[in-house]
Design a protein around this motif. Structure first.
Motif, PDB file in Angstrom:
ATOM      1  N   GLN A  66     -41.172 126.211   6.073  1.00  0.00           N
ATOM      2  CA  GLN A  66     -42.081 125.058   6.053  1.00  0.00           C
ATOM      3  C   GLN A  66     -42.222 124.421   7.433  1.00  0.00           C
ATOM      4  N   PRO A  67     -41.141 124.320   8.239  1.00  0.00           N
ATOM      5  CA  PRO A  67     -41.318 123.726   9.571  1.00  0.00           C
ATOM      6  C   PRO A  67     -42.368 124.458  10.413  1.00  0.00           C
ATOM      7  N   LEU A  68     -42.462 125.780  10.285  1.00  0.00           N
ATOM      8  CA  LEU A  68     -43.458 126.520  11.056  1.00  0.00           C
ATOM      9  C   LEU A  68     -44.865 126.230  10.531  1.00  0.00           C
ATOM     10  N   LYS A  69     -45.026 126.194   9.213  1.00  0.00           N
ATOM     11  CA  LYS A  69     -46.331 125.863   8.639  1.00  0.00           C
ATOM     12  C   LYS A  69     -46.787 124.486   9.113  1.00  0.00           C
ATOM     13  N   ASP A  70     -45.859 123.541   9.119  1.00  0.00           N
ATOM     14  CA  ASP A  70     -46.187 122.173   9.516  1.00  0.00           C
ATOM     15  C   ASP A  70     -46.589 122.059  10.984  1.00  0.00           C
ATOM     16  N   GLN A  71     -46.182 123.034  11.810  1.00  0.00           N
ATOM     17  CA  GLN A  71     -46.481 122.973  13.239  1.00  0.00           C
ATOM     18  C   GLN A  71     -47.808 123.633  13.613  1.00  0.00           C
ATOM     19  N   LEU A  72     -48.527 124.167  12.636  1.00  0.00           N
ATOM     20  CA  LEU A  72     -49.859 124.713  12.898  1.00  0.00           C
ATOM     21  C   LEU A  72     -50.886 123.589  12.935  1.00  0.00           C
ATOM     22  N   LYS A  73     -51.834 123.680  13.857  1.00  0.00           N
ATOM     23  CA  LYS A  73     -52.928 122.730  13.859  1.00  0.00           C
ATOM     24  C   LYS A  73     -53.928 123.137  12.775  1.00  0.00           C
ATOM     25  N   ILE A  74     -54.813 122.253  12.382  1.00  0.00           N
ATOM     26  CA  ILE A  74     -55.861 122.591  11.425  1.00  0.00           C
ATOM     27  C   ILE A  74     -56.683 123.738  12.028  1.00  0.00           C
ATOM     28  N   GLY A  75     -56.842 124.803  11.268  1.00  0.00           N
ATOM     29  CA  GLY A  75     -57.525 125.995  11.763  1.00  0.00           C
ATOM     30  C   GLY A  75     -56.593 126.994  12.420  1.00  0.00           C
ATOM     31  N   GLY A  76     -55.340 126.591  12.655  1.00  0.00           N
ATOM     32  CA  GLY A  76     -54.358 127.475  13.281  1.00  0.00           C
ATOM     33  C   GLY A  76     -53.883 128.542  12.314  1.00  0.00           C
ATOM     34  N   ARG A  77     -53.431 129.666  12.881  1.00  0.00           N
ATOM     35  CA  ARG A  77     -52.954 130.782  12.057  1.00  0.00           C
ATOM     36  C   ARG A  77     -51.559 131.216  12.478  1.00  0.00           C
ATOM     37  N   MET A  78     -50.808 131.676  11.481  1.00  0.00           N
ATOM     38  CA  MET A  78     -49.488 132.229  11.724  1.00  0.00           C
ATOM     39  C   MET A  78     -49.436 133.621  11.109  1.00  0.00           C
ATOM     40  N   VAL A  79     -48.874 134.557  11.861  1.00  0.00           N
ATOM     41  CA  VAL A  79     -48.623 135.907  11.367  1.00  0.00           C
ATOM     42  C   VAL A  79     -47.112 136.036  11.270  1.00  0.00           C
ATOM     43  N   ILE A  80     -46.636 136.393  10.053  1.00  0.00           N
ATOM     44  CA  ILE A  80     -45.199 136.378   9.816  1.00  0.00           C
ATOM     45  C   ILE A  80     -44.798 137.452   8.803  1.00  0.00           C
ATOM     46  N   PRO A  81     -43.753 138.228   9.118  1.00  0.00           N
ATOM     47  CA  PRO A  81     -43.201 139.133   8.105  1.00  0.00           C
ATOM     48  C   PRO A  81     -42.293 138.316   7.186  1.00  0.00           C
ATOM     49  N   VAL A  82     -42.401 138.526   5.881  1.00  0.00           N
ATOM     50  CA  VAL A  82     -41.617 137.734   4.932  1.00  0.00           C
ATOM     51  C   VAL A  82     -40.972 138.655   3.907  1.00  0.00           C
ATOM     52  N   GLY A  83     -39.701 138.426   3.634  1.00  0.00           N
ATOM     53  CA  GLY A  83     -38.997 139.170   2.598  1.00  0.00           C
ATOM     54  C   GLY A  83     -37.627 139.599   3.066  1.00  0.00           C
ATOM     55  N   ASP A  84     -36.864 140.107   2.112  1.00  0.00           N
ATOM     56  CA  ASP A  84     -35.539 140.627   2.424  1.00  0.00           C
ATOM     57  C   ASP A  84     -35.660 142.126   2.698  1.00  0.00           C
ATOM     58  N   ARG A  85     -35.280 142.917   1.736  1.00  0.00           N
ATOM     59  CA  ARG A  85     -35.359 144.374   1.903  1.00  0.00           C
ATOM     60  C   ARG A  85     -36.810 144.856   1.950  1.00  0.00           C
ATOM     61  N   TYR A  86     -37.640 144.303   1.080  1.00  0.00           N
ATOM     62  CA  TYR A  86     -39.069 144.637   1.064  1.00  0.00           C
ATOM     63  C   TYR A  86     -39.828 143.462   1.644  1.00  0.00           C
ATOM     64  N   GLN A  87     -40.586 143.732   2.682  1.00  0.00           N
ATOM     65  CA  GLN A  87     -41.270 142.670   3.410  1.00  0.00           C
ATOM     66  C   GLN A  87     -42.779 142.893   3.396  1.00  0.00           C
ATOM     67  N   GLU A  88     -43.500 141.791   3.517  1.00  0.00           N
ATOM     68  CA  GLU A  88     -44.958 141.822   3.624  1.00  0.00           C
ATOM     69  C   GLU A  88     -45.345 141.050   4.877  1.00  0.00           C
ATOM     70  N   LEU A  89     -46.364 141.530   5.578  1.00  0.00           N
ATOM     71  CA  LEU A  89     -46.923 140.777   6.689  1.00  0.00           C
ATOM     72  C   LEU A  89     -47.936 139.810   6.096  1.00  0.00           C
ATOM     73  N   ILE A  90     -47.763 138.537   6.394  1.00  0.00           N
ATOM     74  CA  ILE A  90     -48.607 137.495   5.825  1.00  0.00           C
ATOM     75  C   ILE A  90     -49.302 136.739   6.951  1.00  0.00           C
ATOM     76  N   VAL A  91     -50.578 136.423   6.740  1.00  0.00           N
ATOM     77  CA  VAL A  91     -51.328 135.572   7.655  1.00  0.00           C
ATOM     78  C   VAL A  91     -51.577 134.256   6.936  1.00  0.00           C
ATOM     79  N   ILE A  92     -51.146 133.174   7.562  1.00  0.00           N
ATOM     80  CA  ILE A  92     -51.300 131.835   7.000  1.00  0.00           C
ATOM     81  C   ILE A  92     -52.268 131.067   7.892  1.00  0.00           C
ATOM     82  N   THR A  93     -53.260 130.456   7.283  1.00  0.00           N
ATOM     83  CA  THR A  93     -54.212 129.626   8.012  1.00  0.00           C
ATOM     84  C   THR A  93     -54.099 128.200   7.486  1.00  0.00           C
ATOM     85  N   ARG A  94     -53.935 127.263   8.403  1.00  0.00           N
ATOM     86  CA  ARG A  94     -53.874 125.860   7.985  1.00  0.00           C
ATOM     87  C   ARG A  94     -55.291 125.331   7.822  1.00  0.00           C
TER      88      ARG A  94
END
Length: 120
Positions: A66-94
């Motif tokens: 959540q701290p990373l999501k909160d640090q995005l500006k409106i319109g900002g995007r984050m690319v992040i791998p998420v998961g333990d053994r099985y991971q997905e690449l996720i793009v988050i747009t604020r």
């Protein structure tokens, strides 16, 4: 260094002190004055420098910090791998109303340590 070459101001966080110090030394030796390196927990981001246009995460937390999501500006995007053994690449747009999350494809990154792993 690649992002700095295209004119971006870069803030990089490394949890392992020897790696962070070496990165800082190498970047300075190459003349990159638009890259700041911090030794610390990437889970927490860099709130003093936020909001960010974009965040690229190169280690996988089990959940999106959540701290990373909160640090995005409106319109900002984050690319992040998420998961333990099985991971997905996720793009988050604020957005004005919150965040949009899009799963791109399966990936395999090193796990994020520190607070992401319960403080370990």
């Amino acid at each position: 260094a690649v992002l700095a070459e295209i004119g971006m101001d870069v803030y990089s966080i490394e949890i392992l002190e020897p790696l962070g110090l070496q990165a800082q030394q190498d970047l300075e030796a190459q003349g990159y004055d638009n890259v700041q390196v911090r030794i610390g927990d990437g889970y927490k981001g860099w709130p003093e420098a936020a909001p960010f246009d974009s965040i690229i995460v190169t280690a996988a937390p089990p959940r999106i910090p959540q701290p990373l999501k909160d640090q995005l500006k409106i319109g900002g995007r984050m690319v992040i791998p998420v998961g333990d053994r099985y991971q997905e690449l996720i793009v988050i747009t604020r957005t004005e109303d919150g965040w949009n999350e899009e799963t791109i494809f399966p990936v395999r990154f090193v796990p994020m340590t520190g607070e992401a792993q319960g403080g370990r």
